[in-house]
Design an enzyme around this catalytic site. Structure first.
Site, PDB file in Angstrom:
ATOM      1  N   HIS A 154       0.660  -1.169  -0.136  1.00 21.78           N
ATOM      2  CA  HIS A 154      -0.102   0.068   0.015  1.00 21.78           C
ATOM      3  C   HIS A 154       0.780   1.242  -0.080  1.00 21.78           C
ATOM      4  O   HIS A 154       0.490   2.390   0.406  1.00 21.78           O
ATOM      5  CB  HIS A 154      -0.997   0.201   1.263  1.00 21.78           C
ATOM      6  CG  HIS A 154      -1.682  -1.233   1.359  1.00 21.78           C
ATOM      7  ND1 HIS A 154      -2.869  -1.576   0.675  1.00 21.78           N
ATOM      8  CD2 HIS A 154      -1.407  -2.117   1.917  1.00 21.78           C
ATOM      9  CE1 HIS A 154      -3.300  -2.784   1.223  1.00 21.78           C
ATOM     10  NE2 HIS A 154      -2.455  -3.100   1.909  1.00 21.78           N
ATOM     11  N   SER A 184      14.790  21.669 -13.879  1.00 23.01           N
ATOM     12  CA  SER A 184      13.521  22.614 -14.199  1.00 23.01           C
ATOM     13  C   SER A 184      13.769  24.134 -14.704  1.00 23.01           C
ATOM     14  O   SER A 184      14.850  24.385 -14.301  1.00 23.01           O
ATOM     15  CB  SER A 184      12.738  22.513 -12.891  1.00 23.01           C
ATOM     16  OG  SER A 184      12.086  23.673 -12.953  1.00 23.01           O
ATOM     17  N   LYS A 211      16.069  21.624  -8.867  1.00 21.82           N
ATOM     18  CA  LYS A 211      15.269  20.377  -9.300  1.00 21.82           C
ATOM     19  C   LYS A 211      16.307  19.437 -10.140  1.00 21.82           C
ATOM     20  O   LYS A 211      17.115  20.007 -10.930  1.00 21.82           O
ATOM     21  CB  LYS A 211      14.017  20.617 -10.262  1.00 21.82           C
ATOM     22  CG  LYS A 211      13.100  21.369  -9.286  1.00 21.82           C
ATOM     23  CD  LYS A 211      12.101  20.168  -8.389  1.00 21.82           C
ATOM     24  CE  LYS A 211      11.004  20.097  -9.481  1.00 21.82           C
ATOM     25  NZ  LYS A 211      10.209  19.000  -8.777  1.00 21.82           N
ATOM     26  N   GLU A 244       9.889   8.698 -15.900  1.00 23.00           N
ATOM     27  CA  GLU A 244       8.768   9.166 -16.295  1.00 23.00           C
ATOM     28  C   GLU A 244       8.292   8.856 -17.815  1.00 23.00           C
ATOM     29  O   GLU A 244       6.965   8.782 -17.938  1.00 23.00           O
ATOM     30  CB  GLU A 244       8.703  10.580 -16.021  1.00 23.00           C
ATOM     31  CG  GLU A 244       8.836  11.041 -14.513  1.00 23.00           C
ATOM     32  CD  GLU A 244       8.756  12.452 -14.133  1.00 23.00           C
ATOM     33  OE1 GLU A 244       7.536  13.167 -14.074  1.00 23.00           O
ATOM     34  OE2 GLU A 244       9.895  12.995 -14.252  1.00 23.00           O
TER      35      GLU A 244
END
Ligand code: ARG
Length: 441
Positions: free
Chosen positions: A142, A263, A269, A276
């Site tokens: 979970h 970024s 970042k 992704e």
């Protein structure tokens, strides 16, 4: 305005079948010559010219665009040896069995290449599992901390998924490896062709049994894209792990800079864009599966022009799958696993199960042991204290069965190493898995 000629054309995408189309034609014409369906010297002339065309394509020559690859190669052949001889290649063949053959030849190669890529990936996983032996990482259910496991055990689970992926491809291959040529348009041919001979020349294991089925069947494409979808699903899940582990709140791993991007607005970042994108590209392959299933649904036998649309989803799947396997492999190879702090590994009282197991070994039913440990966990959670700091005398307050032996259980390292069950997260099991996988791949 799009005209009908452009709308009909598939050359822009089926040109990638050129060399397979030529290989099929060479085998076909050799068979026509051997069976005396066309004069042997014509067969020889056609085969030689086709070999020249193949060589030219390999050295970068572009074919002149036609409606499709079959016409493009035929036109090139006519240019080389004239219509009278070149035209004999059409004997006992239709574009319907020709295209089915080309796609099967193409897919046989691509399945073999994909299997090699999977094997390379499994080798990387095994190498990383060996390199990181003994390192701990939280295991989740979970997405909540459950029990600490060995990092090696964690990533080896993906080697097993990839093993099943390979089995699916090998199984799919047996159904792709069937030669459809000689089915002609749909009913076969009145010429005395030798289909087994053609199959032998093209290295097919079997010849198809029903001409109507042969020109209508795209099950093998559906099956491949379906196997590819499952592989992409596995790569997507691995990417998701990497994305999570890289999050500074988790901070379990580092990966090489080339697999992250910055970024444009936030200078701090380091985004896991590559992982992704593998996750995102999974959607393309699922889309291809739905595309081809929908394309084939309710088509009457036999060939329908709709089926020309099988190639864009197939080619896109092959490209996406190939790139994703290569990149995922390189990305995992670059992963450096951090040595995690006690706090990181034990977050959420993940050693509680083994504390309950301790009581079970003293003779308590698991249900009762679970209840006792739950009381301990609830109490310590309130004060934000980790179980590891507990002493045997504090534990005794909750059950008389706790003794000094229980203190050993409280270390996360011990918790992982005592999972000695077959297939569990112990060093012994990890080594056994590596030995087994090494035999299998
Ligand atoms: N370009 C066609 C395809 O990919 C080749 C077969 C055409 N056959 C026909 N009967 N029009 O399906």
């Amino acid at each position: 305005m799009t005209n009908t000629t452009d709308f009909l054309a598939s050359f822009s995408f089926d040109k990638r079948l050129a060399l397979y189309d030529i290989a099929g034609s060479i085998a076909h014409v050799k068979m026509l010559g051997k069976c005396s369906i066309i004069p042997a010297k014509d067969a020889q002339k056609i085969a030689t010219a086709l070999q020249v065309i193949a060589k030219e394509i390999k050295t970068g020559k572009k074919l002149k665009a036609q409606e499709d690859i079959h016409f493009a190669i035929e036109q090139e052949l006519i240019r080389k040896i004239g219509e009278n001889t070149a035209g004999k290649l059409r004997t006992a063949r239709s574009r319907n069995d020709q295209v089915a053959l080309d796609v099967r030849l193409y897919l046989k190669d691509k399945i073999k290449e994909t299997i090699c890529l999977i094997t390379e990936f499994q080798k990387t996983i095994i190498k990383k599992a060996k390199e990181n032996e003994g390192k701990l990482i939280p295991g989740f259910t979970h997405l909540q901390p459950a029990e600490p496991v060995l990092y090696s055990h964690y990533i080896l689970s993906y080697a097993w998924m990839l093993h099943r992926d390979k089995e699916r491809l090998i199984d799919c291959y047996t159904r792709v490896d069937v030669m459809p040529l000689g089915s002609a348009a749909l009913a076969g041919t009145s010429f005395p062709i030798d289909r087994k001979y053609t199959a032998k020349l093209l290295d097919f294991s079997k010849v198809s049994n029903n001409s109507m089925d042969s020109v209508s069947d795209r099950d093998f494409v559906i099956e491949f894209i379906s196997a590819a979808s499952i592989i992409m699903m596995h790569l997507s899940r691995l990417s998701e792990e990497i994305i999570t582990w890289l999050n500074p709140s988790f901070n379990y791993i580092e990966i090489a800079d080339e697999f992250t991007s910055g970024s444009s607005i936030m200078p701090q970042k380091r985004n896991p864009d590559i992982a992704e994108l593998i996750r995102g590209k999974t959607g393309r392959v699922y889309g291809a599966l739905v595309n081809i299933l929908t394309l084939m649904k309710a088509l009457p036998l036999t060939y329908n022009r709709d089926m020309q649309e099988d190639k864009p989803p197939l080619f896109d799947t092959v490209d996406t799958l190939t790139a994703s396997l290569e990149i995922a492999n390189a990305m995992l190879a670059s992963v450096k696993v951090k040595t995690l702090s006690k706090e990181q590994i034990k977050t959420g009282f993940s050693i509680a199960t083994e504390l309950a197991n301790f009581l079970v070994r003293k003779g308590l039913p698991f249900l009762e042991a679970h209840a006792i440990v739950k009381i301990i966990v609830d109490e310590y959670r309130k004060t934000d204290t980790e179980l590891e700091n507990l002493t045997a005398s504090e534990l005794k307050k909750y059950s008389k069965y706790f003794d000094s032996g229980a203190e050993n259980i409280l270390s996360a390292k011990n918790t992982a190493s005592i999972k000695i069950s077959y297939g569990g997260s112990s060093v012994k099991s990890v080594r056994a898995q590596i030995a087994e996988l090494t035999k299998l791949i």
